[in-house]
Design a protein around this motif. Structure first.
Motif, PDB file in Angstrom:
ATOM      1  N   ILE A 175       1.048  -1.324  -0.033  1.00 48.63           N
ATOM      2  CA  ILE A 175      -0.127  -0.088  -0.055  1.00 48.63           C
ATOM      3  C   ILE A 175       0.890   1.230  -0.074  1.00 48.63           C
ATOM      4  O   ILE A 175       1.374   1.571   1.274  1.00 48.63           O
ATOM      5  CB  ILE A 175      -0.978  -0.193   1.430  1.00 48.63           C
ATOM      6  N   PRO A 176       1.357   1.689  -1.122  1.00 53.20           N
ATOM      7  CA  PRO A 176       2.255   2.659  -1.278  1.00 53.20           C
ATOM      8  C   PRO A 176       1.756   4.100  -0.597  1.00 53.20           C
ATOM      9  O   PRO A 176       0.602   4.508  -0.953  1.00 53.20           O
ATOM     10  CB  PRO A 176       2.439   3.032  -2.852  1.00 53.20           C
ATOM     11  N   ASP A 177       2.456   4.715   0.074  1.00 53.46           N
ATOM     12  CA  ASP A 177       2.025   5.741   1.057  1.00 53.46           C
ATOM     13  C   ASP A 177       2.910   7.301   0.455  1.00 53.46           C
ATOM     14  O   ASP A 177       2.971   7.420  -0.729  1.00 53.46           O
ATOM     15  CB  ASP A 177       2.409   5.552   2.583  1.00 53.46           C
ATOM     16  N   GLY A 178       3.966   7.341   1.257  1.00 48.54           N
ATOM     17  CA  GLY A 178       4.825   8.587   0.697  1.00 48.54           C
ATOM     18  C   GLY A 178       5.813   8.164  -0.294  1.00 48.54           C
ATOM     19  O   GLY A 178       6.331   6.998  -0.174  1.00 48.54           O
ATOM     20  N   ILE A 179       6.197   8.864  -1.074  1.00 45.72           N
ATOM     21  CA  ILE A 179       7.109   8.410  -2.192  1.00 45.72           C
ATOM     22  C   ILE A 179       8.309   9.638  -2.144  1.00 45.72           C
ATOM     23  O   ILE A 179       7.979  10.721  -2.143  1.00 45.72           O
ATOM     24  CB  ILE A 179       6.571   8.213  -3.608  1.00 45.72           C
ATOM     25  N   CYS A 180       9.443   9.256  -2.934  1.00 49.32           N
ATOM     26  CA  CYS A 180      10.405   9.960  -3.506  1.00 49.32           C
ATOM     27  C   CYS A 180      11.013   9.582  -4.901  1.00 49.32           C
ATOM     28  O   CYS A 180      10.909   8.388  -4.798  1.00 49.32           O
ATOM     29  CB  CYS A 180      11.201  10.579  -2.346  1.00 49.32           C
ATOM     30  N   LEU A 181      11.785  10.472  -5.423  1.00 59.12           N
ATOM     31  CA  LEU A 181      12.188   9.967  -6.827  1.00 59.12           C
ATOM     32  C   LEU A 181      13.865  10.099  -6.727  1.00 59.12           C
ATOM     33  O   LEU A 181      14.397  10.810  -6.240  1.00 59.12           O
ATOM     34  CB  LEU A 181      11.694  10.890  -7.884  1.00 59.12           C
ATOM     35  N   ASP A 182      14.412   9.019  -7.474  1.00 60.59           N
ATOM     36  CA  ASP A 182      15.919   9.081  -7.573  1.00 60.59           C
ATOM     37  C   ASP A 182      16.258   9.599  -8.883  1.00 60.59           C
ATOM     38  O   ASP A 182      15.593   9.636  -9.752  1.00 60.59           O
ATOM     39  CB  ASP A 182      16.525   7.719  -6.855  1.00 60.59           C
ATOM     40  N   ALA A 183      17.563   9.634  -8.864  1.00 61.07           N
ATOM     41  CA  ALA A 183      18.482   9.939 -10.316  1.00 61.07           C
ATOM     42  C   ALA A 183      18.096   9.097 -11.290  1.00 61.07           C
ATOM     43  O   ALA A 183      18.566   9.410 -12.458  1.00 61.07           O
ATOM     44  CB  ALA A 183      19.824  10.254  -9.890  1.00 61.07           C
TER      45      ALA A 183
END
Length: 283
Positions: A192-200
């Protein structure tokens, strides 16, 4: 598997981490407080947000935008003082939640869509774009619990976690801030994906609270890395640190107030990862 270690504790329900100007900003939702931490977890400053903070972002002039969850509004200012910026109560009938602010100063704001604390059935809801004049407009509908949100460094793609649909969904961002070309970025069965961030490398780290982990997924859904969290849920994550390779994780027990305020079991864990944050990604 990558192990994480705790660098700060004593929070009620930390969420919505942001790495900004060399510091980690964390929204303690149930305690109505934003905390600013040094890279090593030392608390630098804190300030009150009535209605409970959630998503945060910064306008081109440097002013902070922060969500007031129960107030159904965006607030603008700095740690010394916040003022109303956009009222969302006519659009959001349940908790206003996550947000990302693009480089032009447009804010994309989600909401839970139903009263989960009361046990209401899951109900799809919308994503609102607040323009640079502070006016709201619905830009996407039929999202199943829209949550963590990122914008790619080129400003052309928005990726959002639809938590209760077990997926990450992508949109193209048009010139006026509208969203088009909706598609599945990654289906994540079992998470259940909650907070996310993006990598290079264009991969998304997604907090998975009910597996006590944070997973790194490519577009298409291939999971290549997993950070394990000891004894509690991972609710949000953010890449930061000096080289962008520290993955900060907001950790809490999945409890409701007033239990979280009494327990103070929320904490910030950090893990070292191999790929740094995407330069220029939002948030």
């Amino acid at each position: 598997m990558i192990a994480a270690r705790t660098i700060a504790s004593g929070f009620a329900y930390p969420e919505g981490p942001r790495w900004h100007d060399g510091q980690l900003w964390v929204a303690d939702q149930h305690d109505e407080t934003v905390h600013i931490l040094a890279a090593d977890g030392l608390r630098v400053d804190s300030f009150h947000v009535a209605g409970g903070p959630s998503g945060m972002g910064w306008l081109p002039d440097g002013d902070l935008l922060v969500v007031s969850m129960e107030g159904h509004r965006l607030l603008r200012g700095d740690r010394a003082g916040l003022a109303p910026y956009c009222e969302l109560g006519d659009i959001h009938h349940h908790l206003t939640n996550e947000m990302v602010v693009d480089s032009a100063g447009r804010a994309y704001v989600g909401n839970i869509g139903f009263d989960f604390e009361a046990g209401d059935p899951v109900t799809p809801t919308m994503l609102v774009m607040v323009d640079t004049a502070g006016a709201p407009r619905i830009v996407a509908e039929d999202l199943v619990c829209p949550n963590g949100t990122v914008i790619t460094p080129d400003g052309k793609t928005l990726i959002i976690a639809e938590s209760l649909a077990n997926r990450l969904t992508a949109f193209d961002i048009t010139g006026d801030g509208s969203l088009s070309n909706r598609r599945v970025f990654a289906q994540l069965p079992g998470h259940i994906p909650d907070g996310i961030c993006l990598d290079a490398e264009g991969c998304v780290w997604a907090a998975s609270p009910f597996t006590n982990s944070v997973v790194r997924t490519h577009e298409g859904g291939q999971i290549t890395d997993t950070v394990t969290i000891d004894g509690a849920g991972a609710f949000a994550c953010m890449l930061g640190g000096v080289d962008g390779r520290d993955l900060y994780v907001c950790v809490a027990n999945p409890s409701m107030r007033p239990d979280t305020l009494t327990m103070r079991g929320g904490r910030i864990d950090v893990a070292r990862v191999s790929v740094p944050a995407a330069t220029g990604a939002r948030p």
